[in-house]
Design an enzyme around this catalytic site. Structure first.
Site, PDB file in Angstrom:
ATOM      1  N   LYS A  43       0.841  -1.200   0.000  1.00 61.55           N
ATOM      2  CA  LYS A  43       0.000   0.000   0.000  1.00 61.55           C
ATOM      3  C   LYS A  43       0.875   1.248   0.000  1.00 61.55           C
ATOM      4  O   LYS A  43       2.038   1.201   0.401  1.00 61.55           O
ATOM      5  CB  LYS A  43      -0.860   0.048   1.274  1.00 61.55           C
ATOM      6  CG  LYS A  43      -1.974  -0.986   1.362  1.00 61.55           C
ATOM      7  CD  LYS A  43      -2.710  -0.818   2.687  1.00 61.55           C
ATOM      8  CE  LYS A  43      -3.773  -1.884   2.897  1.00 61.55           C
ATOM      9  NZ  LYS A  43      -4.902  -1.798   1.966  1.00 61.55           N
ATOM     10  N   ARG A  69      -9.803 -11.818   3.099  1.00 59.56           N
ATOM     11  CA  ARG A  69     -10.652 -12.913   2.612  1.00 59.56           C
ATOM     12  C   ARG A  69      -9.885 -14.250   2.637  1.00 59.56           C
ATOM     13  O   ARG A  69     -10.498 -15.303   2.744  1.00 59.56           O
ATOM     14  CB  ARG A  69     -11.160 -12.585   1.203  1.00 59.56           C
ATOM     15  CG  ARG A  69     -10.086 -12.368   0.207  1.00 59.56           C
ATOM     16  CD  ARG A  69     -10.581 -11.658  -1.044  1.00 59.56           C
ATOM     17  NE  ARG A  69     -10.703 -10.209  -0.862  1.00 59.56           N
ATOM     18  CZ  ARG A  69     -11.086  -9.372  -1.827  1.00 59.56           C
ATOM     19  NH1 ARG A  69     -11.403  -9.836  -3.020  1.00 59.56           N
ATOM     20  NH2 ARG A  69     -11.159  -8.084  -1.590  1.00 59.56           N
TER      21      ARG A  69
HETATM   22  N1  BES Z   1      -7.758  -3.897   4.988  1.00 61.59           N
HETATM   23  C1  BES Z   1      -8.052  -3.561   3.650  1.00 61.59           C
HETATM   24  C2  BES Z   1      -9.421  -2.881   3.471  1.00 61.59           C
HETATM   25  C3  BES Z   1      -9.602  -1.551   4.148  1.00 61.59           C
HETATM   26  C4  BES Z   1      -9.332  -0.382   3.466  1.00 61.59           C
HETATM   27  C5  BES Z   1     -10.103  -1.469   5.433  1.00 61.59           C
HETATM   28  C6  BES Z   1      -9.512   0.837   4.096  1.00 61.59           C
HETATM   29  C7  BES Z   1     -10.287  -0.262   6.055  1.00 61.59           C
HETATM   30  C8  BES Z   1      -9.997   0.895   5.389  1.00 61.59           C
HETATM   31  C9  BES Z   1      -8.037  -4.819   2.790  1.00 61.59           C
HETATM   32  O1  BES Z   1      -7.182  -5.827   3.187  1.00 61.59           O
HETATM   33  C10 BES Z   1      -7.593  -4.414   1.420  1.00 61.59           C
HETATM   34  O2  BES Z   1      -6.490  -3.967   1.301  1.00 61.59           O
HETATM   35  N2  BES Z   1      -8.492  -4.561   0.450  1.00 61.59           N
HETATM   36  C11 BES Z   1      -8.221  -4.204  -0.891  1.00 61.59           C
HETATM   37  C12 BES Z   1      -8.752  -5.305  -1.778  1.00 61.59           C
HETATM   38  C13 BES Z   1      -8.270  -5.214  -3.212  1.00 61.59           C
HETATM   39  C14 BES Z   1      -6.786  -5.464  -3.284  1.00 61.59           C
HETATM   40  C15 BES Z   1      -9.014  -6.258  -4.012  1.00 61.59           C
HETATM   41  C16 BES Z   1      -8.949  -2.888  -1.178  1.00 61.59           C
HETATM   42  O3  BES Z   1     -10.026  -2.664  -0.627  1.00 61.59           O
HETATM   43  O4  BES Z   1      -8.399  -2.084  -1.907  1.00 61.59           O
HETATM   44 ZN    ZN Z   2      -5.186  -5.636   2.431  1.00 57.81          ZN
END
Ligand code: BES
Ligand code: ZN
Ligand code: ZN
Length: 501
Positions: free
Chosen positions: A279, A353
């Site tokens: 990220k 997931r």
């Molecule tokens: N933990 C994050 C989701 C999240 C984002 C929670 C902001 C709280 C605040 C999750 O693990 C993630 O990174 N999801 C990705 C999924 C994508 C790579 C398919 C997302 O939401 O961008």
């Molecule tokens: Zn994530």
């Protein structure tokens, strides 16, 4: 804080402050507020006439008594419009009044139960909401501050009721509200804790210690045991971190004859860097809170352990840190889950997931019959719903509706979202059974839920994506900035209702 119900007249209470209330638009205060007004020679009526005290929601008016009453101060709490008054406003008004009092250096407060008189709410529920509002609103996370520059704490809250017939209902409400709010604050502490102080092992130790205190069974699986069970998805996420994973199991064995064995599952990513699909700085902000689903489950299990419903409940929290270390899993890796289904890793940042896939598989293997998972799963759910609603998914609308109803009672709104083959389609892989991120970014919260649905199989299951609400950027009445302790009260309320159905 010492909280007690006492029988008596609010106007006669000796305290640093007494709290009475006023609906918006009322010009001649009645009930307890009227009695206090008379004792103050009409001071409250005068402030109303002069337009200083309007009864607007969360408006606080301070009146010093200068010896005309045993209490030093009177706080008139605005309840807003009477037709919009409900339990959540009891929480909000109580939190606002007590934060206001704390700001004035008040140590002891006596309050009437907002809503239990003219508000028309049930005394038990109103008292429960009042205690929840008090404890949730006054919460602060200050563990890592070496010097304390905040105002002191309120030490005593007295809930005053004149009608002796209502006292036992108020006592009941106090007991339940206290357990639910303290369990929420326990979850908030876990989430607010900095990630170097909340590794998977530390989270597991906190769960074990809590279980010991409230009389739950606790079992914690380590890497080797997870490997034996075939939890390849959890271990894939764990591979990039020096902090060892844990799989936390909490069991409450109430007498649940004839009722489904309930499983509560929580995403426990103690920090989400994204892994090799790293990220950016903004995306990583608040990712210490990526175990908020796990904290919700641990907090709800605490409440369940103390409230002892007639039900069997098992809490499952895969606790893992998602880091991009040298051993980290790569995009295009394939892992095998406990259920035997294989997953192509198409994005290492879609790790929640993955750990839940193994948790769902484990839940089914050990015979749990009704599953609710809670997870900060997708940024897409935040984009869709903003700061108020959690996203709720289920194959069967009826089960989802029951969780939504529990959320309404708890003051935690959940918005129903769709599922469907078109979304599952996006999660199919060419090299494995499934892929962990969709072929299309649109509808990301739904495709994530559709992925989980494959692991829930035909077991009744609800998925709550709490990414929208787990962390508050702005303070509201009974949620300070930071962790909200989301879904502790909803999960516990749902369990209580199941036990009574
Ligand atoms: N933990 C994050 C989701 C999240 C984002 C929670 C902001 C709280 C605040 C999750 O693990 C993630 O990174 N999801 C990705 C999924 C994508 C790579 C398919 C997302 O939401 O961008
Ligand atoms: Zn994530
Ligand atoms: Zn995550």
């Amino acid at each position: 804080m010492d909280i007690r119900v006492v029988r008596g007249d609010i106007a006669q209470q000796a305290a640093d402050a007494i709290v009475v209330n006023l609906f918006e638009g009322v010009t001649a205060p009645g009930g307890a507020t009227g009695a206090v007004d008379r004792a103050l020679d009409g001071a409250i009526s005068t402030l109303i006439d002069e337009g200083e005290c309007k009864g607007k929601l969360n408006e606080m008016t301070l009146v010093h008594t200068f010896g005309r009453l045993p209490a030093k101060r009177v706080i008139v709490a605005g309840l807003g419009k009477s037709d919009a008054f409900d339990l959540d406003r009891v929480r909000a008004v109580t939190a606002s009044a007590l934060k206001f009092a704390r700001g004035k250096g008040v140590k002891s407060v006596a309050t009437i139960v907002h809503g239990a008189g003219i508000g028309g709410l049930s005394p038990r529920e109103a008292a429960q909401a009042l205690v929840e509002g008090a404890l949730l609103g006054l919460y602060r996370f200050r563990r890592h501050k070496s010097s304390d520059q905040d105002s002191g704490e309120i030490e005593e809250l007295r809930i005053v009721e004149f009608d002796a017939g209502k006292l036992s209902a108020l006592e009941d409400g106090l007991r339940i509200g206290r357990i639910l709010a303290e369990s929420t604050n326990f979850a908030r502490d876990l989430v607010n804790e900095p990630p170097n102080h909340m590794t998977p092992a530390i989270l597991a130790d906190a769960a074990i210690e809590m279980a010991r205190q409230v009389g739950l069974e606790a079992e914690v699986l380590e890497r080797g045991q997870m490997a034996e069970l075939g939890m390849g998805a959890v271990l894939g996420v764990a591979a990039g971190s020096h902090n060892e994973p844990r799989f936390i199991i909490l069991r409450y064995k109430g007498d649940g004859a004839g009722r489904p064995k309930l499983g509560l599952l929580g995403k426990g990513i103690t920090f989400d860097t994204g892994g090799i699909n790293l990220k950016g700085a903004e995306g990583m902000r608040t990712m210490k809170g990526d175990m908020a689903g796990g904290a919700a489950v641990i907090g709800a299990m605490r409440a369940i352990g103390l409230l002892r419903p007639r039900l069997e409940v098992t809490g499952l929290v895969p606790a893992v840190e998602n880091m991009p270390g040298g051993g980290a899993q790569r995009p295009e890796d394939v892992v095998r889950t406990i259920s035997g289904k294989t997953i192509e890793i198409t994005n290492t940042d879609a790790e929640g997931r993955l750990v839940l896939a193994d948790a769902l598989g484990y839940a089914r293997q050990v015979g749990l019959e009704l599953l609710v998972d809670v997870a900060t799963l997708t940024g897409a759910a935040r984009t869709a719903l903003g700061p108020k609603y959690a996203a709720g998914f289920a194959k069967k609308r009826e089960v989802l509706d029951q969780v939504i109803a529990a959320g309404e009672r708890a003051g935690e709104p959940i918005w129903p979202m769709p599922l469907g083959e078109e979304y599952t389609e996006l999660m199919r892989s060419e090299v494995a059974d499934l892929r962990n991120s969709a072929t299309d970014a649109a509808g990301g919260a739904i495709s994530a839920a559709a992925f989980l649905a494959e692991f829930a199989g035909d077991t009744p299951w609800v998925h709550l994506d709490i990414a929208p609400i787990s962390f508050a950027d702005r303070e509201t009445a009974y949620h300070p900035r930071g962790a909200r302790g989301a879904m502790v009260r909803t999960l516990a309320t749902y369990a209580l209702r199941l036990a009574e159905s």
